[in-house]
Motif scaffolding. Sequence first.
Motif, PDB file in Angstrom:
ATOM      1  N   ARG A  52      27.087  41.033 -14.105  1.00  0.00           N
ATOM      2  CA  ARG A  52      26.786  42.405 -14.572  1.00  0.00           C
ATOM      3  C   ARG A  52      25.987  43.164 -13.518  1.00  0.00           C
ATOM      4  N   ALA A  53      25.047  42.465 -12.909  1.00  0.00           N
ATOM      5  CA  ALA A  53      24.241  43.110 -11.867  1.00  0.00           C
ATOM      6  C   ALA A  53      25.143  43.521 -10.701  1.00  0.00           C
ATOM      7  N   TRP A  54      26.098  42.671 -10.388  1.00  0.00           N
ATOM      8  CA  TRP A  54      27.072  42.989  -9.320  1.00  0.00           C
ATOM      9  C   TRP A  54      27.824  44.262  -9.665  1.00  0.00           C
ATOM     10  N   ASP A  55      28.289  44.344 -10.914  1.00  0.00           N
ATOM     11  CA  ASP A  55      29.069  45.481 -11.360  1.00  0.00           C
ATOM     12  C   ASP A  55      28.243  46.769 -11.224  1.00  0.00           C
ATOM     13  N   GLN A  56      26.947  46.666 -11.596  1.00  0.00           N
ATOM     14  CA  GLN A  56      26.084  47.845 -11.513  1.00  0.00           C
ATOM     15  C   GLN A  56      25.765  48.218 -10.071  1.00  0.00           C
ATOM     16  N   HIS A  57      25.794  47.209  -9.214  1.00  0.00           N
ATOM     17  CA  HIS A  57      25.434  47.435  -7.816  1.00  0.00           C
ATOM     18  C   HIS A  57      26.611  47.975  -7.003  1.00  0.00           C
ATOM     19  N   GLU A  58      27.738  48.076  -7.654  1.00  0.00           N
ATOM     20  CA  GLU A  58      28.968  48.599  -7.047  1.00  0.00           C
ATOM     21  C   GLU A  58      29.383  47.836  -5.806  1.00  0.00           C
ATOM     22  N   GLY A  59      29.126  46.549  -5.848  1.00  0.00           N
ATOM     23  CA  GLY A  59      29.701  45.683  -4.828  1.00  0.00           C
ATOM     24  C   GLY A  59      29.279  45.968  -3.398  1.00  0.00           C
ATOM     25  N   SER A  60      28.010  46.264  -3.170  1.00  0.00           N
ATOM     26  CA  SER A  60      27.601  46.592  -1.809  1.00  0.00           C
ATOM     27  C   SER A  60      27.551  45.334  -0.933  1.00  0.00           C
ATOM     28  N   MET A  61      27.487  45.567   0.354  1.00  0.00           N
ATOM     29  CA  MET A  61      27.517  44.512   1.361  1.00  0.00           C
ATOM     30  C   MET A  61      26.103  43.949   1.553  1.00  0.00           C
ATOM     31  N   ALA A  62      26.018  42.640   1.728  1.00  0.00           N
ATOM     32  CA  ALA A  62      24.697  42.024   1.920  1.00  0.00           C
ATOM     33  C   ALA A  62      24.134  42.333   3.312  1.00  0.00           C
ATOM     34  N   ARG A  63      22.816  42.381   3.396  1.00  0.00           N
ATOM     35  CA  ARG A  63      22.141  42.378   4.703  1.00  0.00           C
ATOM     36  C   ARG A  63      21.719  40.939   4.958  1.00  0.00           C
ATOM     37  N   ILE A  64      22.021  40.447   6.145  1.00  0.00           N
ATOM     38  CA  ILE A  64      21.710  39.060   6.469  1.00  0.00           C
ATOM     39  C   ILE A  64      20.723  39.080   7.633  1.00  0.00           C
ATOM     40  N   GLU A  65      19.615  38.382   7.479  1.00  0.00           N
ATOM     41  CA  GLU A  65      18.657  38.295   8.591  1.00  0.00           C
ATOM     42  C   GLU A  65      18.465  36.828   8.939  1.00  0.00           C
ATOM     43  N   VAL A  66      18.371  36.539  10.221  1.00  0.00           N
ATOM     44  CA  VAL A  66      18.178  35.159  10.655  1.00  0.00           C
ATOM     45  C   VAL A  66      16.834  35.070  11.371  1.00  0.00           C
ATOM     46  N   TRP A  67      15.922  34.303  10.788  1.00  0.00           N
ATOM     47  CA  TRP A  67      14.565  34.135  11.328  1.00  0.00           C
ATOM     48  C   TRP A  67      14.411  32.700  11.824  1.00  0.00           C
ATOM     49  N   PRO A  68      13.519  32.471  12.802  1.00  0.00           N
ATOM     50  CA  PRO A  68      13.310  31.090  13.253  1.00  0.00           C
ATOM     51  C   PRO A  68      12.747  30.232  12.126  1.00  0.00           C
ATOM     52  N   SER A  69      13.110  28.938  12.113  1.00  0.00           N
ATOM     53  CA  SER A  69      12.536  28.051  11.098  1.00  0.00           C
ATOM     54  C   SER A  69      11.023  28.031  11.306  1.00  0.00           C
ATOM     55  N   GLY A  70      10.283  27.845  10.260  1.00  0.00           N
ATOM     56  CA  GLY A  70       8.828  27.846  10.385  1.00  0.00           C
ATOM     57  C   GLY A  70       8.231  29.235  10.210  1.00  0.00           C
ATOM     58  N   THR A  71       9.063  30.282  10.111  1.00  0.00           N
ATOM     59  CA  THR A  71       8.504  31.618   9.855  1.00  0.00           C
ATOM     60  C   THR A  71       7.846  31.595   8.466  1.00  0.00           C
ATOM     61  N   PRO A  72       6.551  31.986   8.385  1.00  0.00           N
ATOM     62  CA  PRO A  72       5.905  31.949   7.068  1.00  0.00           C
ATOM     63  C   PRO A  72       6.572  32.921   6.097  1.00  0.00           C
ATOM     64  N   GLU A  73       6.553  32.544   4.828  1.00  0.00           N
ATOM     65  CA  GLU A  73       7.145  33.353   3.754  1.00  0.00           C
ATOM     66  C   GLU A  73       6.671  34.811   3.837  1.00  0.00           C
ATOM     67  N   ALA A  74       5.392  34.974   4.149  1.00  0.00           N
ATOM     68  CA  ALA A  74       4.785  36.317   4.160  1.00  0.00           C
ATOM     69  C   ALA A  74       5.395  37.215   5.241  1.00  0.00           C
ATOM     70  N   ASP A  75       5.987  36.622   6.270  1.00  0.00           N
ATOM     71  CA  ASP A  75       6.578  37.433   7.349  1.00  0.00           C
ATOM     72  C   ASP A  75       8.042  37.788   7.091  1.00  0.00           C
ATOM     73  N   LEU A  76       8.632  37.193   6.051  1.00  0.00           N
ATOM     74  CA  LEU A  76      10.050  37.477   5.764  1.00  0.00           C
ATOM     75  C   LEU A  76      10.150  38.821   5.040  1.00  0.00           C
ATOM     76  N   PRO A  77      11.326  39.474   5.098  1.00  0.00           N
ATOM     77  CA  PRO A  77      11.448  40.792   4.449  1.00  0.00           C
ATOM     78  C   PRO A  77      11.146  40.713   2.941  1.00  0.00           C
ATOM     79  N   THR A  78      10.462  41.731   2.447  1.00  0.00           N
ATOM     80  CA  THR A  78      10.000  41.675   1.054  1.00  0.00           C
ATOM     81  C   THR A  78      11.156  41.852   0.061  1.00  0.00           C
ATOM     82  N   ASP A  79      12.264  42.426   0.506  1.00  0.00           N
ATOM     83  CA  ASP A  79      13.385  42.633  -0.426  1.00  0.00           C
ATOM     84  C   ASP A  79      14.341  41.432  -0.447  1.00  0.00           C
ATOM     85  N   ARG A  80      13.886  40.278   0.056  1.00  0.00           N
ATOM     86  CA  ARG A  80      14.783  39.116   0.111  1.00  0.00           C
ATOM     87  C   ARG A  80      15.179  38.672  -1.299  1.00  0.00           C
ATOM     88  N   VAL A  81      16.463  38.332  -1.426  1.00  0.00           N
ATOM     89  CA  VAL A  81      16.957  37.809  -2.705  1.00  0.00           C
ATOM     90  C   VAL A  81      17.013  36.291  -2.632  1.00  0.00           C
TER      91      VAL A  81
END
Length: 404
Positions: free
Chosen positions: A360-389
Motif C-alpha cells: 500500500r505504501a508503494w502504491d501511495q508513493h507512486e513507484g518512485s526510484m530508490a536512492r542508493i548510497e554506498v558508504w565505507p564499512s565502519g561508518t557510524p550510524e550517526a553519519d549515515l543519511p537520516t532518511d535511510r529506509v
Amino acid sequence: MPATPTSPAQARQNMVDTLLQLQKEWQMPEISERVAAVLRTVPRHVFVPEVSLEQAYATDYAPPIRRAEDGLVTSSMSAVRVQAMMLDQAGLEPGMRVLEIGSGGYNAALIAELVGSAGEVTTIDIDAEVTGRARRYLDEAGYQDVRVVTGDAEYGVAEFAPYDRVIVTVRAWDLPPAWVAQLTETGRVVTPMRLRGVNRTVGLDRVGSHLVSRPDHHLTVFVPMQGAGAHEERGIAVQGEEIVLYGAEEPVDVDALRTALHGPRKEFWPGIEFTRPDRLHLWIAGHADRYAMLHVAEDVLEHGPAGPLARQPVPVVLADQGSVAVRAKRALGEDRFEIGVFAYGPHGERAAQDYIDVLRAWDQHEGSMARIEVWPSGTPEADLPTDRVRVLDKPHTRTVLAWP
Ligand SMILES: C[S@@+](CC[C@H](N)C(=O)[O-])C[C@H]1O[C@@H](n2cnc3c(N)ncnc32)[C@H](O)[C@@H]1O
C-alpha cells in the motif's frame, strides 16, 4: 524486422536501428546519439569470431566466451542493449580516464571511441585467456592504445589511477575500497549491485568518501565475480531443488515452512496494480522486515504460488513457525496485472498484513526510484543519511536505501 545482413557494416546499422526501435517500444532507457554513433562504428563481430554475424549483432544476446569445467559461463560478451545502457549511465566525455572491469575487448573499444585520443582506457580481467583474446582483437580492430591488464579487479589498477569512471561488467557483490580510492574526486562507478537479492545496475557518483546513485538504475544480469570478491549466494533447500529459500536473514524452521507451504493458503488482493516490477521489487526488499526470496517450481504445491508467473524467485515475508506470505499476481485484462499476497502457516495472515502494508505504501508513493548510497564499512550510524529506509552491511560497505 530488418533484412538478413549481408555485410558486417549492414549488420551493425541494423543492430542500432533495432535497438532504437525497441527502446521506444519497450520504454527502455534512451540511447544517446553519441553512444548510438559509436555502436555504428566499432566492429562487434571481430571480438566474437566464434559466432555468426547475426548472433554477433543481435541486440539481446550475450555470446559465451569462456566456461568453467561444470559448464557454467564465466565470461561472455555482454548484450549490446546492456552495454549501451551502461555507457549512457557512465556519461563518458572526451579526455576521460576509464577503468573497465571485465574484458571482452568490444566494450573497451566503445569506451575508447567515446573518450577519444585524449582519453585513456584500461581494462582488467582475472582470466588470462580472456585478456589474451581481448588484446588480440583490440589490435585487430585498431585499438592498440587500450591497456589490457590481467589481474583481480578487487584491487583495481592503481598504476593508471585516478579514473573518471570505473565501469564494472561483472556481477559485484560488494564494492571493494580500491574502486572508490582510485576514482577522481568527482568520479563515477557504474556497477551491477545485489541488493537483498535484487539486481540493479547503478551509476554512483563520488561524494567524498561515499557514493550516491544517479536517478536511473536498471535491471541487468551478469556473470558472477571471481577472485577475492567472489560471493556465492546459497539458498536453503526447503524441498530439494523444488522449493528453495534465498537470502533469509534469520534462522528458519525448514520443516515447518515446508509443511506450511503444503497446507492451505489464504489469498489477499488489496487492489493494487502490478506495474514497474523491478522498482517494486527493490521497494519490497527495502521496506519488508522479515524479507527473503522463495523459489517454488511449478506444480509442486497443491495451493502454490507457482504457475507460469512464478519461475523466478519471488519476494516473501516470513513469520513465526514456518509461516510465510508470498507475492502473487493475476491478470486484470490484457497486459495488466494486480498484486496479491498468499499466506501460509499459522501466522501467515500476520505476514500477509505486513506485506500488504508495504504494498500500500508503494502504491501511495507512486513507484518512485530508490536512492542508493554506498558508504565505507565502519561508518557510524550517526553519519549515515537520516532518511535511510534500510542499511545493507557487507564486508567493505554499508549500502543505504532511501526513497526521496
Ligand atoms: C561479462 S564479461 C565482460 C564483458 C566485456 N566487458 C565486454 O566487452 O563485453 C565479465 C568478465 O569479468 C571477468 N571477471 C570475473 N571476476 C573478475 C575479477 N575479480 N577481476 C577481473 N575480472 C573478473 C570474467 O573473467 C569475465 O571475462
